[in-house]
Design a protein around this motif. Structure first.
Motif, PDB file in Angstrom:
ATOM      1  N   LEU A 238       0.854  -1.190   0.000  1.00 56.62           N
ATOM      2  CA  LEU A 238       0.000   0.000   0.000  1.00 56.62           C
ATOM      3  C   LEU A 238       0.885   1.232   0.000  1.00 56.62           C
ATOM      4  CD1 LEU A 238      -2.814   1.455   0.402  1.00 56.62           C
ATOM      5  CD2 LEU A 238      -2.135   1.609   2.801  1.00 56.62           C
ATOM      6  N   ILE A 239       0.606   2.161  -0.902  1.00 57.52           N
ATOM      7  CA  ILE A 239       1.278   3.464  -0.888  1.00 57.52           C
ATOM      8  C   ILE A 239       0.299   4.468  -0.284  1.00 57.52           C
ATOM      9  CG2 ILE A 239       2.356   5.284  -2.243  1.00 57.52           C
ATOM     10  CD1 ILE A 239       3.070   3.188  -4.337  1.00 57.52           C
ATOM     11  N   ALA A 240       0.676   5.026   0.855  1.00 59.96           N
ATOM     12  CA  ALA A 240      -0.168   6.012   1.545  1.00 59.96           C
ATOM     13  C   ALA A 240       0.723   7.111   2.091  1.00 59.96           C
ATOM     14  CB  ALA A 240      -0.965   5.341   2.658  1.00 59.96           C
ATOM     15  N   THR A 241       1.480   7.717   1.200  1.00 60.65           N
ATOM     16  CA  THR A 241       2.502   8.691   1.597  1.00 60.65           C
ATOM     17  C   THR A 241       1.951  10.068   1.913  1.00 60.65           C
ATOM     18  OG1 THR A 241       2.854   9.204  -0.725  1.00 60.65           O
ATOM     19  CG2 THR A 241       4.298   7.552   0.259  1.00 60.65           C
ATOM     20  N   GLY A 242       0.721  10.342   1.490  1.00 65.89           N
ATOM     21  CA  GLY A 242       0.228  11.704   1.612  1.00 65.89           C
ATOM     22  C   GLY A 242       0.872  12.599   0.567  1.00 65.89           C
ATOM     23  N   VAL A 243       0.626  13.896   0.683  1.00 65.52           N
ATOM     24  CA  VAL A 243       1.213  14.870  -0.247  1.00 65.52           C
ATOM     25  C   VAL A 243       1.953  15.918   0.588  1.00 65.52           C
ATOM     26  CG1 VAL A 243      -0.411  14.514  -2.127  1.00 65.52           C
ATOM     27  CG2 VAL A 243      -0.989  16.145  -0.361  1.00 65.52           C
ATOM     28  N   TYR A 244       3.217  16.089   0.290  1.00 71.84           N
ATOM     29  CA  TYR A 244       4.081  16.926   1.124  1.00 71.84           C
ATOM     30  C   TYR A 244       4.800  18.043   0.372  1.00 71.84           C
ATOM     31  CZ  TYR A 244       3.682  13.911   5.245  1.00 71.84           C
ATOM     32  OH  TYR A 244       3.207  13.228   6.351  1.00 71.84           O
ATOM     33  N   PRO A 414       9.610   4.049 -12.472  1.00 72.41           N
ATOM     34  CA  PRO A 414       9.064   4.906 -13.534  1.00 72.41           C
ATOM     35  C   PRO A 414       7.750   4.388 -14.110  1.00 72.41           C
ATOM     36  CG  PRO A 414      10.979   3.685 -14.307  1.00 72.41           C
ATOM     37  CD  PRO A 414      10.915   3.489 -12.826  1.00 72.41           C
ATOM     38  N   GLU A 415       7.472   3.084 -13.936  1.00 74.54           N
ATOM     39  CA  GLU A 415       6.238   2.517 -14.471  1.00 74.54           C
ATOM     40  C   GLU A 415       5.028   2.793 -13.575  1.00 74.54           C
ATOM     41  OE1 GLU A 415       8.332  -0.768 -12.111  1.00 74.54           O
ATOM     42  OE2 GLU A 415       8.813   1.065 -13.208  1.00 74.54           O
ATOM     43  N   LEU A 416       5.236   3.424 -12.439  1.00 76.39           N
ATOM     44  CA  LEU A 416       4.139   3.790 -11.542  1.00 76.39           C
ATOM     45  C   LEU A 416       3.404   4.985 -12.142  1.00 76.39           C
ATOM     46  CD1 LEU A 416       2.897   3.056  -8.756  1.00 76.39           C
ATOM     47  CD2 LEU A 416       4.438   4.764  -7.761  1.00 76.39           C
ATOM     48  N   SER A 417       2.175   4.779 -12.559  1.00 76.75           N
ATOM     49  CA  SER A 417       1.449   5.797 -13.319  1.00 76.75           C
ATOM     50  C   SER A 417       0.855   6.880 -12.406  1.00 76.75           C
ATOM     51  CB  SER A 417       0.314   5.141 -14.120  1.00 76.75           C
ATOM     52  OG  SER A 417      -0.396   6.097 -14.875  1.00 76.75           O
ATOM     53  N   VAL A 418       0.929   8.117 -12.869  1.00 74.84           N
ATOM     54  CA  VAL A 418       0.363   9.242 -12.126  1.00 74.84           C
ATOM     55  C   VAL A 418      -0.598  10.022 -13.015  1.00 74.84           C
ATOM     56  CG1 VAL A 418       2.389   9.466 -10.629  1.00 74.84           C
ATOM     57  CG2 VAL A 418       2.260  10.808 -12.735  1.00 74.84           C
ATOM     58  N   THR A 419      -1.450  10.804 -12.399  1.00 73.41           N
ATOM     59  CA  THR A 419      -2.374  11.669 -13.127  1.00 73.41           C
ATOM     60  C   THR A 419      -1.659  12.962 -13.511  1.00 73.41           C
ATOM     61  OG1 THR A 419      -3.164  12.864 -11.165  1.00 73.41           O
ATOM     62  CG2 THR A 419      -4.225  10.746 -11.684  1.00 73.41           C
ATOM     63  N   ARG A 420      -2.362  13.827 -14.199  1.00 72.73           N
ATOM     64  CA  ARG A 420      -1.744  15.099 -14.590  1.00 72.73           C
ATOM     65  C   ARG A 420      -1.492  15.999 -13.392  1.00 72.73           C
ATOM     66  NH1 ARG A 420      -5.799  19.254 -15.916  1.00 72.73           N
ATOM     67  NH2 ARG A 420      -7.899  18.470 -15.544  1.00 72.73           N
ATOM     68  N   TRP A 421      -2.102  15.675 -12.244  1.00 71.65           N
ATOM     69  CA  TRP A 421      -1.860  16.441 -11.016  1.00 71.65           C
ATOM     70  C   TRP A 421      -0.725  15.849 -10.196  1.00 71.65           C
ATOM     71  CZ3 TRP A 421      -6.851  14.899 -12.437  1.00 71.65           C
ATOM     72  CH2 TRP A 421      -7.650  15.920 -12.951  1.00 71.65           C
ATOM     73  N   THR A 423      -0.887  12.924  -8.669  1.00 72.40           N
ATOM     74  CA  THR A 423      -1.393  11.900  -7.757  1.00 72.40           C
ATOM     75  C   THR A 423      -1.300  10.534  -8.425  1.00 72.40           C
ATOM     76  OG1 THR A 423      -3.622  12.356  -8.587  1.00 72.40           O
ATOM     77  CG2 THR A 423      -2.968  13.455  -6.540  1.00 72.40           C
ATOM     78  N   LEU A 424      -1.324   9.477  -7.609  1.00 73.55           N
ATOM     79  CA  LEU A 424      -1.225   8.135  -8.178  1.00 73.55           C
ATOM     80  C   LEU A 424      -2.521   7.761  -8.876  1.00 73.55           C
ATOM     81  CD1 LEU A 424       0.690   6.050  -5.485  1.00 73.55           C
ATOM     82  CD2 LEU A 424       1.571   7.147  -7.546  1.00 73.55           C
ATOM     83  N   ARG A 425      -2.379   7.191 -10.046  1.00 74.96           N
ATOM     84  CA  ARG A 425      -3.533   6.729 -10.804  1.00 74.96           C
ATOM     85  C   ARG A 425      -3.922   5.334 -10.312  1.00 74.96           C
ATOM     86  NH1 ARG A 425      -4.920   8.778 -15.576  1.00 74.96           N
ATOM     87  NH2 ARG A 425      -2.779   9.536 -15.926  1.00 74.96           N
ATOM     88  N   VAL A 426      -5.198   5.160  -9.954  1.00 76.68           N
ATOM     89  CA  VAL A 426      -5.656   3.857  -9.465  1.00 76.68           C
ATOM     90  C   VAL A 426      -6.905   3.426 -10.227  1.00 76.68           C
ATOM     91  CG1 VAL A 426      -4.731   4.198  -7.129  1.00 76.68           C
ATOM     92  CG2 VAL A 426      -7.092   4.849  -7.633  1.00 76.68           C
ATOM     93  N   ASP A 427      -7.108   2.125 -10.250  1.00 77.18           N
ATOM     94  CA  ASP A 427      -8.370   1.564 -10.712  1.00 77.18           C
ATOM     95  C   ASP A 427      -9.332   1.670  -9.527  1.00 77.18           C
ATOM     96  OD1 ASP A 427     -10.522  -0.287 -11.025  1.00 77.18           O
ATOM     97  OD2 ASP A 427      -9.356  -1.438 -12.483  1.00 77.18           O
ATOM     98  N   HIS A 428     -10.381   2.444  -9.666  1.00 80.67           N
ATOM     99  CA  HIS A 428     -11.222   2.737  -8.514  1.00 80.67           C
ATOM    100  C   HIS A 428     -12.082   1.554  -8.079  1.00 80.67           C
ATOM    101  CE1 HIS A 428     -10.109   6.922  -8.037  1.00 80.67           C
ATOM    102  NE2 HIS A 428     -10.076   7.003  -9.361  1.00 80.67           N
ATOM    103  N   LYS A 429     -12.112   0.505  -8.880  1.00 86.11           N
ATOM    104  CA  LYS A 429     -12.792  -0.718  -8.435  1.00 86.11           C
ATOM    105  C   LYS A 429     -11.885  -1.553  -7.531  1.00 86.11           C
ATOM    106  CE  LYS A 429     -15.990  -1.231 -12.345  1.00 86.11           C
ATOM    107  NZ  LYS A 429     -16.409  -2.112 -13.473  1.00 86.11           N
ATOM    108  N   GLU A 436       0.890  -4.396 -10.456  1.00 92.51           N
ATOM    109  CA  GLU A 436       0.185  -5.522  -9.853  1.00 92.51           C
ATOM    110  C   GLU A 436       0.476  -5.627  -8.361  1.00 92.51           C
ATOM    111  OE1 GLU A 436      -1.950  -9.161  -9.389  1.00 92.51           O
ATOM    112  OE2 GLU A 436      -1.930  -7.735 -11.061  1.00 92.51           O
ATOM    113  N   GLY A 437      -0.572  -5.688  -7.553  1.00 88.97           N
ATOM    114  CA  GLY A 437      -0.419  -5.872  -6.119  1.00 88.97           C
ATOM    115  C   GLY A 437      -0.004  -4.638  -5.356  1.00 88.97           C
ATOM    116  N   VAL A 438       0.068  -3.497  -6.023  1.00 91.16           N
ATOM    117  CA  VAL A 438       0.429  -2.240  -5.364  1.00 91.16           C
ATOM    118  C   VAL A 438      -0.816  -1.358  -5.304  1.00 91.16           C
ATOM    119  CG1 VAL A 438       1.875  -0.183  -5.406  1.00 91.16           C
ATOM    120  CG2 VAL A 438       2.815  -2.387  -6.143  1.00 91.16           C
ATOM    121  N   PHE A 439      -1.285  -1.105  -4.107  1.00 88.30           N
ATOM    122  CA  PHE A 439      -2.500  -0.326  -3.883  1.00 88.30           C
ATOM    123  C   PHE A 439      -2.113   1.084  -3.424  1.00 88.30           C
ATOM    124  CE2 PHE A 439      -3.472  -4.736  -3.554  1.00 88.30           C
ATOM    125  CZ  PHE A 439      -4.800  -4.897  -3.926  1.00 88.30           C
TER     126      PHE A 439
END
Length: 485
Positions: A238-244, A414-421, A423-429, A436-439
C-alpha cells in the motif's frame, strides 16, 4: 524509533506561554475538553432530535452511526456508545478533535438548520473514546489466524495506520515503512499539539505495535529499498505517503531568509513539544517569539500556523488571503478561534514581492477583487490596480497547500502511473495502481484532503487488498495442487 518508550508530550501552549496578558484566554486544549466532558456530553447528546434522515451521518465520510451513539450517551451507556463509534472508525477520538465538523456532521445537523446551534458531535465523540481509554474498554487488536502472507505499508499517516490495523486483524503480517522517526504522519508533525495532543496519536501507534505490526522508521523508499525490492518482500503493497510538496509563491524576494514553509514551521514546533533538539528553532529562524508574523494562505494549515505563532509569543500575527472570508477553504470555526486569539486577517490581499536585507523585512501586497467563477465554481481573485500596500514582517510562513511529490522518481519506479496532477492513478474498483499488487489510498490518490477521508480510503482499500490476497493465495494453492498431481 518504533520501539522506544512513549515520550511525554508538552503541549505547544505549555512550552511557549503567551507573553501578553490578553492571550491568557488561550487555555490548554485538554483542560477545555475535560470541562466539556464532565459537564456537557450527556446534555449535548440529549439535544439530538433523532431525526428520520440523519444528515449528520450521511455527511460523515465514514458514515458513523452518530444518532445511535448520541442516544446511548444520553442514556449513560458509554461503553456501548464507544463500541458503536469504534465500529466505523479506527481513530474516533482523533476525528473528534480535528475533523472540521462545521463542514461535515455538525454543519448538517437538523438543529443547526433550525437556528439553535448544532449538537457538538465531535466533542461527544472525543469524550466517549477518551473515556474508553481511561476505563480500559479499548481492547487490543484482535489478530486473526495467521495467513502466511505479508503486507507492506508505505506511510504511517491515517490511511496507512488504518490499513495496517485492519489487515493485521485479518491475520496478515504487516510492516509499515515511514521516513519520519515517529509514526503518525501529519497527525504527529503537521497538526499542533493544542488541537491534537501527541500522546493521543502515540497510544494508537503503540496499540498497533502491541498487535505485532512492525514499524520501520527513518526509512525512505528509494534510498533504503526500491519499490520493486519491497514488492519482492511482501505479497501486497500500500502506498499512503500523503502529499508533502509545498506549493510555491512566484514573487521577487521569495527566497529571502525568514520566509519559510508551513510544514517546516509546524514540524519544528511539534518536535520542540516532544523535547527534541531543533537547531532551526533554537537558533531563531522557526521561532515566532517577538516577531511580526505574516502567514500566507487561507486553509486549515494556515490556521494552524497563525494559532501556533500566537502561542509562541509573536509580536503580531497577520493572515494574508487572496479571497474573502466566505470563500476561504479553511474551517470557519478555526478562523473564529484565531480571531479571538488575536490574529488579524487581511482579506482579499495577495503578496507581490518580499523585501529586506539579510532577512525578510516586509511583504509588499496588493488588494484583490473577486471576478468570474472558475471551473470549480469559485470566483477568481484579480488584482485591483493601484491598491498596493506593505506589511511589516520578520517571519513569513507560506501555507498555500501541498502537491504530490514525484513518487515514480523517488521510488525508482518509472512505471508507476500518475495523473496530470501528480497523484497516483488507481483503478477505482480495485484501488490498485498501474503495478500488480500495489494499492494506494489517502491524499496521494485524492490530493490534499481531510484525515477522515484518509481513514475512509484506508478502510475501503483494506477490503480490496484482502480480496486480492485471498485470490492470490488460492492461485498458489491451486498451482501447488497441480504440481503435486
Amino acid at each position: 524509533m518504533a520501539n522506544e518508550p512513549m515520550l511525554k508530550f508538552v503541549g505547544v501552549g505549555q512550552a511557549f506561554p503567551p507573553k501578553r496578558e490578553a492571550d491568557a484566554r488561550i487555555a490548554d486544549f485538554g483542560e477545555i475538553a475535560a470541562r466539556y466532558s464532565d459537564d456537557k456530553a450527556g446534555e449535548q447528546a440529549s439535544r439530538c432530535s433523532q431525526c428520520g434522515v440523519p444528515y449528520c451521518s450521511t455527511h460523515c465520510p465514514l458514515h458513523n452511526h452518530i444518532p445511535d451513539w448520541l442516544r446511548l450517551t444520553t442514556e449513560g451507556r458509554l461503553r456501548e456508545a464507544y463500541e458503536l463509534s469504534n465500529a466505523t472508525s479506527t481513530m474516533p477520538e482523533i476525528c473528534g478533535r480535528i475533523c472540521p465538523q462545521d463542514r461535515l456532521c455538525e454543519g448538517n445537523c437538523v438543529i443547526e438548520f433550525s437556528g439553535h446551534g448544532a449538537v457538538t458531535i465531535g466533542s461527544v465523540e472525543k469524550y466517549i473514546t477518551d473515556t474508553a481509554w481511561e476505563r480500559g474498554w479499548v481492547e487490543p487488536v484482535q489478530v486473526g489466524p495467521a495467513r502466511g502472507q505479508s503486507v507492506g505499508v508505505i506511510g504511517a499517516g491515517p490511511a496507512g495506520l488504518t490499513v495496517a490495523e485492519l489487515m493485521r486483524a485479518r491475520g496478515y503480517d504487516v510492516h509499515v515503512y515511514d521516513r519520519h522517526d515517529r509514526a503518525g504522519g501529519l497527525l504527529t508533525y503537521g497538526i499542533p499539539g493544542f488541537k491534537l495532543e501527541k500522546p493521543v496519536v502515540q497510544r494508537r501507534v503503540q496499540r498497533l505495535i502491541d498487535a505485532g505490526i512492525v514499524f520501520h522508521q527513518d526509512f525512505e523508499v528509494g534510498r533504503d529499498a526500491t519499490l520493486d525490492e519491497l514488492r519482492d518482500r511482501h505479497d501486497a503493497i500500500l502506498i499512503a505517503t500523503g502529499v508533502y510538496k509545498p506549493r510555491a509563491i512566484k514573487a521577487p524576494g521569495v527566497g529571502a531568509p525568514g520566509i519559510v514553509e508551513a510544514l517546516d514551521y509546524l514540524t519544528a514546533s511539534n518536535r520542540k513539544g516532544f523535547g527534541d533538539a531543533v537547531p532551526s528553532f533554537d537558533e531563531g529562524p522557526l521561532d515566532a517569539k517577538g516577531k511580526n508574523v505574516v502567514v500566507i494562505g487561507g486553509g486549515d494549515t494556515a490556521m494552524d500556523c497563525v494559532r501556533t505563532a500566537i502561542r509562541q509569543g509573536a509580536a503580531s500575527v497577520k493572515c494574508l488571503y487572496r479571497r474573502d472570508r466566505a470563500n476561504m477553504p479553511g474551517s470557519q470555526r478555526e478562523t473564529k478561534n484565531a480571531e479571538e486569539e488575536g490574529v488579524e486577517f487581511v482579506w482579499l490581499s495577495a503578496p507581490e514581492a518580499f523585501d529586506g536585507g539579510e532577512t525578510v523585512g516586509g511583504v509588499r501586497a496588493i488588494r484583490m477583487r473577486l471576478g468570474e467563477p472558475d471551473m470549480s465554481g469559485r470566483r477568481t481573485p484579480e488584482p485591483d490596480p493601484g491598491s498596493e500596500f506593505r506589511i511589516e514582517a520578520d517571519l513569513v510562513i507560506k501555507a498555500l497547500g501541498f502537491d504530490p511529490e514525484d513518487l515514480p522518481g523517488m521510488f525508482g519506479a518509472p512505471e508507476l502511473s500518475v495523473t496530470r496532477w501528480g497523484t497516483l492513478r488507481v483503478d477505482h474498483k480495485t484501488m490498485q495502481t498501474s503495478l500488480e499488487g500495489v494499492f494506494a489510498a489517502g491524499d496521494i490518490v485524492r490530493g490534499a484532503s481531510l484525515v477522515v477521508w484518509a481513514i475512509r480510503d484506508g478502510r475501503d482499500v483494506a477490503v480490496r487488498m484482502h480480496a486480492y490476497l485471498k485470490a492470490k493465495a488460492e492461485r498458489v494453492e491451486l498451482a501447488a495442487g497441480k504440481v503435486a498431481a
